[in-house]
Design a protein around this motif. Sequence first.
Motif, PDB file in Angstrom:
ATOM      1  N   ASP A   1      24.109  17.950  58.815  1.00 25.76           N
ATOM      2  CA  ASP A   1      25.495  17.484  58.896  1.00 25.76           C
ATOM      3  C   ASP A   1      25.562  16.022  58.470  1.00 25.76           C
ATOM      4  N   PHE A   2      26.146  15.781  57.292  1.00 21.82           N
ATOM      5  CA  PHE A   2      26.415  14.421  56.822  1.00 21.82           C
ATOM      6  C   PHE A   2      27.809  14.075  57.348  1.00 21.82           C
ATOM      7  N   THR A   3      27.912  13.044  58.160  1.00 23.64           N
ATOM      8  CA  THR A   3      29.143  12.763  58.875  1.00 23.64           C
ATOM      9  C   THR A   3      29.335  11.264  59.048  1.00 23.64           C
ATOM     10  N   ALA A   4      30.485  10.878  59.574  1.00 20.06           N
ATOM     11  CA  ALA A   4      30.754   9.479  59.929  1.00 20.06           C
ATOM     12  C   ALA A   4      31.837   9.452  61.005  1.00 20.06           C
ATOM     13  N   ARG A   5      31.772   8.465  61.863  1.00 16.20           N
ATOM     14  CA  ARG A   5      32.772   8.368  62.936  1.00 16.20           C
ATOM     15  C   ARG A   5      34.186   8.178  62.393  1.00 16.20           C
ATOM     16  N   TRP A   6      34.328   7.481  61.262  1.00 16.84           N
ATOM     17  CA  TRP A   6      35.651   7.207  60.696  1.00 16.84           C
ATOM     18  C   TRP A   6      36.206   8.381  59.882  1.00 16.84           C
ATOM     19  N   CYS A   7      35.454   9.435  59.718  1.00 16.05           N
ATOM     20  CA  CYS A   7      35.850  10.585  58.901  1.00 16.05           C
ATOM     21  C   CYS A   7      36.630  11.587  59.756  1.00 16.05           C
ATOM     22  N   ALA A   8      37.933  11.692  59.501  1.00 15.25           N
ATOM     23  CA  ALA A   8      38.788  12.579  60.295  1.00 15.25           C
ATOM     24  C   ALA A   8      38.369  14.051  60.178  1.00 15.25           C
ATOM     25  N   THR A   9      38.064  14.493  58.973  1.00 17.17           N
ATOM     26  CA  THR A   9      37.652  15.893  58.786  1.00 17.17           C
ATOM     27  C   THR A   9      36.344  16.165  59.518  1.00 17.17           C
ATOM     28  N   CYS A  10      35.442  15.200  59.502  1.00 19.99           N
ATOM     29  CA  CYS A  10      34.171  15.350  60.226  1.00 19.99           C
ATOM     30  C   CYS A  10      34.430  15.556  61.719  1.00 19.99           C
ATOM     31  N   GLN A  11      35.352  14.786  62.259  1.00 18.52           N
ATOM     32  CA  GLN A  11      35.645  14.884  63.690  1.00 18.52           C
ATOM     33  C   GLN A  11      36.293  16.230  64.025  1.00 18.52           C
ATOM     34  N   VAL A  12      37.153  16.720  63.150  1.00 20.79           N
ATOM     35  CA  VAL A  12      37.759  18.044  63.366  1.00 20.79           C
ATOM     36  C   VAL A  12      36.680  19.123  63.303  1.00 20.79           C
TER      37      VAL A  12
ATOM     38  N   THR B   1      18.769  21.010  64.011  1.00 23.81           N
ATOM     39  CA  THR B   1      19.980  20.323  63.552  1.00 23.81           C
ATOM     40  C   THR B   1      19.640  18.888  63.186  1.00 23.81           C
ATOM     41  N   LEU B   2      20.101  18.488  62.022  1.00 24.60           N
ATOM     42  CA  LEU B   2      19.886  17.133  61.530  1.00 24.60           C
ATOM     43  C   LEU B   2      21.243  16.496  61.258  1.00 24.60           C
ATOM     44  N   LYS B   3      21.412  15.280  61.715  1.00 23.84           N
ATOM     45  CA  LYS B   3      22.674  14.562  61.534  1.00 23.84           C
ATOM     46  C   LYS B   3      22.408  13.321  60.701  1.00 23.84           C
ATOM     47  N   ALA B   4      23.115  13.216  59.583  1.00 22.13           N
ATOM     48  CA  ALA B   4      23.043  12.034  58.727  1.00 22.13           C
ATOM     49  C   ALA B   4      24.327  11.237  58.956  1.00 22.13           C
ATOM     50  N   ASP B   5      24.254  10.229  59.815  1.00 20.22           N
ATOM     51  CA  ASP B   5      25.426   9.441  60.203  1.00 20.22           C
ATOM     52  C   ASP B   5      25.656   8.322  59.187  1.00 20.22           C
ATOM     53  N   TRP B   6      26.724   8.479  58.401  1.00 13.53           N
ATOM     54  CA  TRP B   6      27.056   7.561  57.323  1.00 13.53           C
ATOM     55  C   TRP B   6      28.113   6.538  57.744  1.00 13.53           C
TER      56      TRP B   6
ATOM     57  N   ASN C   1      27.823  19.354  54.336  1.00 12.54           N
ATOM     58  CA  ASN C   1      26.977  20.135  55.221  1.00 12.54           C
ATOM     59  C   ASN C   1      26.120  21.109  54.437  1.00 12.54           C
ATOM     60  N   LEU C   2      24.871  21.242  54.875  1.00 12.46           N
ATOM     61  CA  LEU C   2      23.908  22.151  54.253  1.00 12.46           C
ATOM     62  C   LEU C   2      23.364  23.104  55.303  1.00 12.46           C
ATOM     63  N   ALA C   3      23.224  24.361  54.927  1.00 11.12           N
ATOM     64  CA  ALA C   3      22.631  25.368  55.809  1.00 11.12           C
ATOM     65  C   ALA C   3      21.402  25.948  55.126  1.00 11.12           C
TER      66      ALA C   3
ATOM     67  N   ILE D   1      22.349  26.387  51.333  1.00  8.85           N
ATOM     68  CA  ILE D   1      23.736  26.775  51.063  1.00  8.85           C
ATOM     69  C   ILE D   1      24.610  25.556  51.330  1.00  8.85           C
ATOM     70  N   VAL D   2      25.390  25.160  50.319  1.00  5.86           N
ATOM     71  CA  VAL D   2      26.315  24.035  50.448  1.00  5.86           C
ATOM     72  C   VAL D   2      27.615  24.579  51.023  1.00  5.86           C
ATOM     73  N   LEU D   3      28.057  23.998  52.123  1.00  7.87           N
ATOM     74  CA  LEU D   3      29.254  24.473  52.799  1.00  7.87           C
ATOM     75  C   LEU D   3      30.488  23.691  52.351  1.00  7.87           C
ATOM     76  N   PRO D   4      31.662  24.290  52.531  1.00  8.59           N
ATOM     77  CA  PRO D   4      32.900  23.571  52.188  1.00  8.59           C
ATOM     78  C   PRO D   4      33.134  22.415  53.159  1.00  8.59           C
ATOM     79  N   GLU D   5      34.047  21.534  52.815  1.00 14.31           N
ATOM     80  CA  GLU D   5      34.318  20.374  53.661  1.00 14.31           C
ATOM     81  C   GLU D   5      34.942  20.758  54.995  1.00 14.31           C
ATOM     82  N   VAL D   6      35.871  21.689  54.979  1.00 10.53           N
ATOM     83  CA  VAL D   6      36.523  22.139  56.205  1.00 10.53           C
ATOM     84  C   VAL D   6      35.786  23.383  56.684  1.00 10.53           C
TER      85      VAL D   6
END
Length: 105
Positions: free
Chosen positions: A11-22, A44-49, A71-73, A84-89
């Motif tokens: 999971d490539f994510t960031a605190r400021w990313c609204a879609t990530c939080q949803v 589970t691996l988290k890449a906090d950007w 996100n990658l699975a 597998i590359v997942l969609p953003e939502v």
Amino acid sequence: RRAQGRPIYVDFTARWCATCQVNKQVVFSSPEVLAWFRDHDVATLKADWTNADPAITHELARWGRSAVPFNLAYPADAASREPIVLPEVLTPRIVLQALQDKGGV
């Protein structure tokens, strides 16, 4: 870990990313997803950007991406091929289908 036959979720994510939080609220708080991850020993691996870490920026660019969420699975039996590359939502169904390698993503 892939050699061990474990599914992996990145999971490539960031605190400021609204879609990530949803995604986090909808998917990663889902009892179904949490149980499946636990029952199948998903790594589970988290890449906090959040702070634009250059290593994460480089990895995103390697995948042709310049933003999060990303996100990658890696299904358990897929050690010899690309993830597998997942969609953003995301939805619980999308995540679980990818990890089970049932397509439909």
